[in-house]
Design an enzyme around this catalytic site. Structure first.
Site, PDB file in Angstrom:
ATOM      1  N   ARG A 193       0.806  -1.238   0.000  1.00 36.04           N
ATOM      2  CA  ARG A 193       0.000   0.000   0.000  1.00 36.04           C
ATOM      3  C   ARG A 193       0.829   1.274   0.000  1.00 36.04           C
ATOM      4  NH1 ARG A 193      -2.852  -3.308   3.358  1.00 36.04           N
ATOM      5  NH2 ARG A 193      -4.746  -4.119   2.391  1.00 36.04           N
ATOM      6  N   LYS A 223       4.239  11.828 -11.432  1.00 43.23           N
ATOM      7  CA  LYS A 223       3.497  10.833 -12.216  1.00 43.23           C
ATOM      8  C   LYS A 223       4.339   9.564 -12.350  1.00 43.23           C
ATOM      9  CE  LYS A 223       0.795  13.812 -15.312  1.00 43.23           C
ATOM     10  NZ  LYS A 223       0.683  14.247 -16.723  1.00 43.23           N
ATOM     11  N   GLU A 226      13.088  18.897 -24.469  1.00 39.57           N
ATOM     12  CA  GLU A 226      12.184  19.301 -23.376  1.00 39.57           C
ATOM     13  C   GLU A 226      12.745  20.536 -22.665  1.00 39.57           C
ATOM     14  OE1 GLU A 226       9.263  17.774 -23.169  1.00 39.57           O
ATOM     15  OE2 GLU A 226       9.662  15.853 -24.177  1.00 39.57           O
ATOM     16  N   LYS A 246       9.499  23.357 -14.633  1.00 42.54           N
ATOM     17  CA  LYS A 246       8.442  22.339 -14.628  1.00 42.54           C
ATOM     18  C   LYS A 246       7.791  22.280 -13.245  1.00 42.54           C
ATOM     19  CE  LYS A 246       6.788  17.760 -15.590  1.00 42.54           C
ATOM     20  NZ  LYS A 246       6.970  16.365 -15.964  1.00 42.54           N
ATOM     21  N   GLU A 285      -4.474  27.378 -10.425  1.00 41.68           N
ATOM     22  CA  GLU A 285      -4.891  27.847 -11.735  1.00 41.68           C
ATOM     23  C   GLU A 285      -5.183  26.626 -12.581  1.00 41.68           C
ATOM     24  OE1 GLU A 285      -3.330  31.437 -14.537  1.00 41.68           O
ATOM     25  OE2 GLU A 285      -2.003  30.528 -13.103  1.00 41.68           O
ATOM     26  N   ARG A 312      -1.123  23.241 -16.329  1.00 45.07           N
ATOM     27  CA  ARG A 312      -0.231  22.155 -16.720  1.00 45.07           C
ATOM     28  C   ARG A 312      -0.270  21.869 -18.229  1.00 45.07           C
ATOM     29  NH1 ARG A 312       1.073  17.244 -12.636  1.00 45.07           N
ATOM     30  NH2 ARG A 312       2.666  16.284 -13.885  1.00 45.07           N
ATOM     31  N   ASN A 369       2.382  20.743 -22.688  1.00 43.25           N
ATOM     32  CA  ASN A 369       2.087  20.003 -23.915  1.00 43.25           C
ATOM     33  C   ASN A 369       2.605  20.725 -25.163  1.00 43.25           C
ATOM     34  OD1 ASN A 369       0.933  17.500 -24.555  1.00 43.25           O
ATOM     35  ND2 ASN A 369      -0.767  18.543 -25.579  1.00 43.25           N
ATOM     36  N   HIS A 404       3.839  19.094 -28.406  1.00 50.10           N
ATOM     37  CA  HIS A 404       3.491  17.674 -28.329  1.00 50.10           C
ATOM     38  C   HIS A 404       2.281  17.274 -29.171  1.00 50.10           C
ATOM     39  CE1 HIS A 404       6.491  17.598 -25.151  1.00 50.10           C
ATOM     40  NE2 HIS A 404       6.349  16.282 -25.032  1.00 50.10           N
ATOM     41  N   HIS A 431       3.366  14.302 -31.239  1.00 52.39           N
ATOM     42  CA  HIS A 431       2.774  12.960 -31.168  1.00 52.39           C
ATOM     43  C   HIS A 431       2.307  12.483 -32.535  1.00 52.39           C
ATOM     44  CE1 HIS A 431       1.961  13.509 -26.597  1.00 52.39           C
ATOM     45  NE2 HIS A 431       3.089  12.848 -26.803  1.00 52.39           N
ATOM     46  N   HIS A 460      11.072  10.544 -29.703  1.00 48.84           N
ATOM     47  CA  HIS A 460      10.172  11.505 -29.054  1.00 48.84           C
ATOM     48  C   HIS A 460      10.747  12.919 -29.152  1.00 48.84           C
ATOM     49  CE1 HIS A 460       7.093  12.988 -26.354  1.00 48.84           C
ATOM     50  NE2 HIS A 460       8.030  13.530 -25.589  1.00 48.84           N
TER      51      HIS A 460
HETATM   52  N1  LIG Z   1       6.494  10.575 -15.282  1.00 48.49           N
HETATM   53  C1  LIG Z   1       6.559  11.595 -16.088  1.00 48.49           C
HETATM   54  O1  LIG Z   1       6.093  12.702 -15.800  1.00 48.49           O
HETATM   55  C2  LIG Z   1       7.240  11.431 -17.415  1.00 48.49           C
HETATM   56  C3  LIG Z   1       7.598  12.567 -18.161  1.00 48.49           C
HETATM   57  C4  LIG Z   1       8.278  12.397 -19.356  1.00 48.49           C
HETATM   58  C5  LIG Z   1       8.558  11.116 -19.807  1.00 48.49           C
HETATM   59  N2  LIG Z   1       8.195  10.027 -19.064  1.00 48.49           N
HETATM   60  C6  LIG Z   1       8.503   8.670 -19.521  1.00 48.49           C
HETATM   61  O2  LIG Z   1       9.902   8.544 -19.622  1.00 48.49           O
HETATM   62  C7  LIG Z   1      10.188   7.547 -20.606  1.00 48.49           C
HETATM   63  C8  LIG Z   1      11.287   8.047 -21.493  1.00 48.49           C
HETATM   64  O3  LIG Z   1      12.433   8.292 -20.691  1.00 48.49           O
HETATM   65  P1  LIG Z   1      13.896   8.008 -21.253  1.00 48.49           P
HETATM   66  O4  LIG Z   1      14.048   8.710 -22.543  1.00 48.49           O
HETATM   67  O5  LIG Z   1      14.845   8.296 -20.160  1.00 48.49           O
HETATM   68  O6  LIG Z   1      13.789   6.457 -21.602  1.00 48.49           O
HETATM   69  P2  LIG Z   1      14.606   5.178 -21.060  1.00 48.49           P
HETATM   70  O7  LIG Z   1      14.468   5.028 -19.611  1.00 48.49           O
HETATM   71  O8  LIG Z   1      14.186   4.049 -21.905  1.00 48.49           O
HETATM   72  O9  LIG Z   1      16.114   5.540 -21.378  1.00 48.49           O
HETATM   73  C9  LIG Z   1      16.527   5.615 -22.731  1.00 48.49           C
HETATM   74  C10 LIG Z   1      17.687   4.652 -22.989  1.00 48.49           C
HETATM   75  O10 LIG Z   1      18.877   5.222 -22.432  1.00 48.49           O
HETATM   76  C11 LIG Z   1      19.494   4.281 -21.547  1.00 48.49           C
HETATM   77  N3  LIG Z   1      20.155   5.078 -20.512  1.00 48.49           N
HETATM   78  C12 LIG Z   1      19.576   5.917 -19.618  1.00 48.49           C
HETATM   79  N4  LIG Z   1      20.517   6.526 -18.890  1.00 48.49           N
HETATM   80  C13 LIG Z   1      21.715   6.083 -19.330  1.00 48.49           C
HETATM   81  C14 LIG Z   1      23.062   6.353 -18.983  1.00 48.49           C
HETATM   82  N5  LIG Z   1      23.390   7.260 -18.061  1.00 48.49           N
HETATM   83  N6  LIG Z   1      24.036   5.670 -19.623  1.00 48.49           N
HETATM   84  C15 LIG Z   1      23.735   4.781 -20.609  1.00 48.49           C
HETATM   85  N7  LIG Z   1      22.481   4.498 -20.988  1.00 48.49           N
HETATM   86  C16 LIG Z   1      21.485   5.154 -20.358  1.00 48.49           C
HETATM   87  C17 LIG Z   1      18.379   3.382 -21.073  1.00 48.49           C
HETATM   88  O11 LIG Z   1      18.880   2.150 -20.653  1.00 48.49           O
HETATM   89  C18 LIG Z   1      17.534   3.281 -22.336  1.00 48.49           C
HETATM   90  O12 LIG Z   1      18.085   2.326 -23.194  1.00 48.49           O
HETATM   91  C19 LIG Z   1       8.891   7.272 -21.335  1.00 48.49           C
HETATM   92  O13 LIG Z   1       8.379   6.032 -20.923  1.00 48.49           O
HETATM   93  C20 LIG Z   1       7.981   8.386 -20.896  1.00 48.49           C
HETATM   94  O14 LIG Z   1       6.631   8.010 -20.854  1.00 48.49           O
HETATM   95  C21 LIG Z   1       7.543  10.168 -17.886  1.00 48.49           C
HETATM   96 ZN   LIG Z   2       7.831  15.042 -24.151  1.00 45.53          ZN
END
Ligand SMILES: NC(=O)c1ccc[n+]([C@@H]2O[C@H](COP(=O)([O-])OP(=O)(O)OC[C@H]3O[C@@H](n4cnc5c(N)ncnc54)[C@H](O)[C@@H]3O)[C@@H](O)[C@H]2O)c1
Ligand SMILES: [Zn+2]
Length: 363
Positions: free
Chosen positions: A120, A142, A184, A226, A236, A240, A244, A247, A251, A263
């Site tokens: 939990r 999130k 970003e 952010k 407000e 948020r 976007n 995006h 997208h 992305h």
């Molecule tokens: N929670 C949120 O608010 C939020 C916001 C934006 C994105 N996201 C999510 O984040 C994800 C994308 O994140 P990402 O681009 O980091 O993806 P990811 O975690 O898949 O990382 C991208 C690649 O880089 C590698 N990697 C990461 N750090 C590394 C390092 N220091 N050295 C070597 N390799 C490394 C990972 O192993 C992976 O292969 C998506 O799933 C997206 O939905 C969430």
């Molecule tokens: Zn994005």
């Protein structure tokens, strides 16, 4: 050198974010007291590269087990979450454990979601290792996983106890992943801070080469922006939506390319096209639009969809964006650099098809 900041969460509480070259050394201090056991959740790439460094930083005095899953978005699933949970239960992890996430946004999303429901809810600490995870996924609370029907459809809000961004661990990040973060960051600058945009442009080469001194300041500024947007959203409503920016078109580009465009690459082009839309609607001066496009170019990011993409197909794809209501896509558009335009409801608005089409054709 390091930067420390406090990020406000929705309930007026805060947590600390530390950005610096050896930020992970603080990990022991950030754990709750008592903390009987640490579940280190990481993907296969980070396990190979940096797991032992993190285990060293945790020191002695408690159980530490690593739970590894295969790297990649396709593994951000309920199945992976369940496997991690079953392994933690199998090792006897109780309510007095802490989850530590080591990796990019996929890892922080999964590990945070595991922490939100394990017994939990248990505390968690994020060690984001990608630039995107540092400036985007680790702010806002999130967490979640994808399903066959779409991304991030199952999840929870669960704020981390602390976020430690270690710039030494980030040095191994592959170049294309750097682009995802830079896009970003530029988006944050267009939303809220023109001088931040200029510093991103001036330091473009050092940012791309992951120079810790420059990265540290830029990451901290992006997190602040952010964080402020997310915190302001409680009073407000819908502020948020500004996150976007870029995006709606971004997208659509991802979708039409069948996710061959990254992305970051899609959102960068989306940013350029959406600035063109804003200029055509008279919301943003043409000179500001030009400055955003020049900044994208200076950072080595795309300013248009891939050659040969059909504008009509992109327009149709925007109508399938989940943030639109009933097939009517909504756009968060800038009024200038550092300022977003208010729409008819909140900060998002519908845009006539012919304006979107002509902006896409222009690009
Ligand atoms: N929670 C949120 O608010 C939020 C916001 C934006 C994105 N996201 C999510 O984040 C994800 C994308 O994140 P990402 O681009 O980091 O993806 P990811 O975690 O898949 O990382 C991208 C690649 O880089 C590698 N990697 C990461 N750090 C590394 C390092 N220091 N050295 C070597 N390799 C490394 C990972 O192993 C992976 O292969 C998506 O799933 C997206 O939905 C969430
Ligand atoms: Zn994005």
């Amino acid at each position: 050198m390091s930067q420390a900041l406090e990020v406000e969460t929705d309930r007026g509480r805060t947590y600390s974010v530390v950005v610096g070259e050896r930020a992970v050394d603080r990990l022991g201090r950030e754990l709750p007291d008592p903390c009987a056991a640490v579940a280190l959740v990481t993907d296969s790439n980070l396990a190979r590269l940096h797991r032992d460094r993190v285990i060293d930083a945790l020191g002695a005095g408690r159980t530490v087990s690593a739970f590894e899953f295969p790297a990649g978005e396709q593994h951000k699933t309920r199945r992976t979450k369940e496997r991690i949970e079953d392994a933690m239960l199998g090792e006897g992890f109780g309510r007095d454990c802490t989850v530590v996430a080591l990796g990019g946004g996929v890892t922080t999303d999964i590990a945070g979601f595991v922490a939100s429901t394990y017994m939990r809810g248990v505390p968690w600490i994020a060690l984001p290792t990608s630039l995107l995870a540092a400036v985007d996924a680790s702010v806002g609370g999130k967490t979640g996983v994808d399903t066959d029907l779409g991304k991030n459809l199952i999840g929870a809000f669960h704020q981390p106890r602390a976020v430690l961004i270690d710039l030494e661990l980030m040095q191994t990040l592959p170049g294309p992943e750097v682009d995802n973060g830079l896009t970003e960051m530029l988006k944050h600058a267009v939303i809220a801070d023109a001088s931040y945009l200029r510093s991103l442009v001036n330091e473009a080469d050092r940012l791309r080469s992951l120079d810790p001194a420059v990265l540290e300041i830029a990451i901290a500024r992006s997190i602040e922006i952010k964080g402020e947007v997310v915190a302001a959203d409680t009073e407000e409503r819908d502020y948020r939506q500004v996150l976007n920016l870029g995006h709606t078109i971004g997208h659509a580009i991802e979708l039409v390319s069948r996710y061959r465009v990254s992305h970051g690459g899609a959102v960068a082009a989306g940013l350029a096209v959406e600035c063109e839309i804003a200029a055509r609607l008279g919301l943003m001066p043409g000179s500001a639009r030009k400055e955003v496009v020049a900044a994208l170019e200076r950072l080595g990011l795309p300013v248009a969809p891939p050659a040969g993409t059909d504008p009509g197909e992109l327009l149709q794809a925007t109508k399938r964006d989940k943030k639109g209501r009933a097939g009517r896509p909504r756009y968060a558009l800038p009024a200038g650099i550092g300022e977003m335009a208010r729409g008819e409801r909140g900060f998002a608005r519908e845009v006539p098809d012919d304006v979107v089409l002509s902006a896409l054709e222009e690009a």
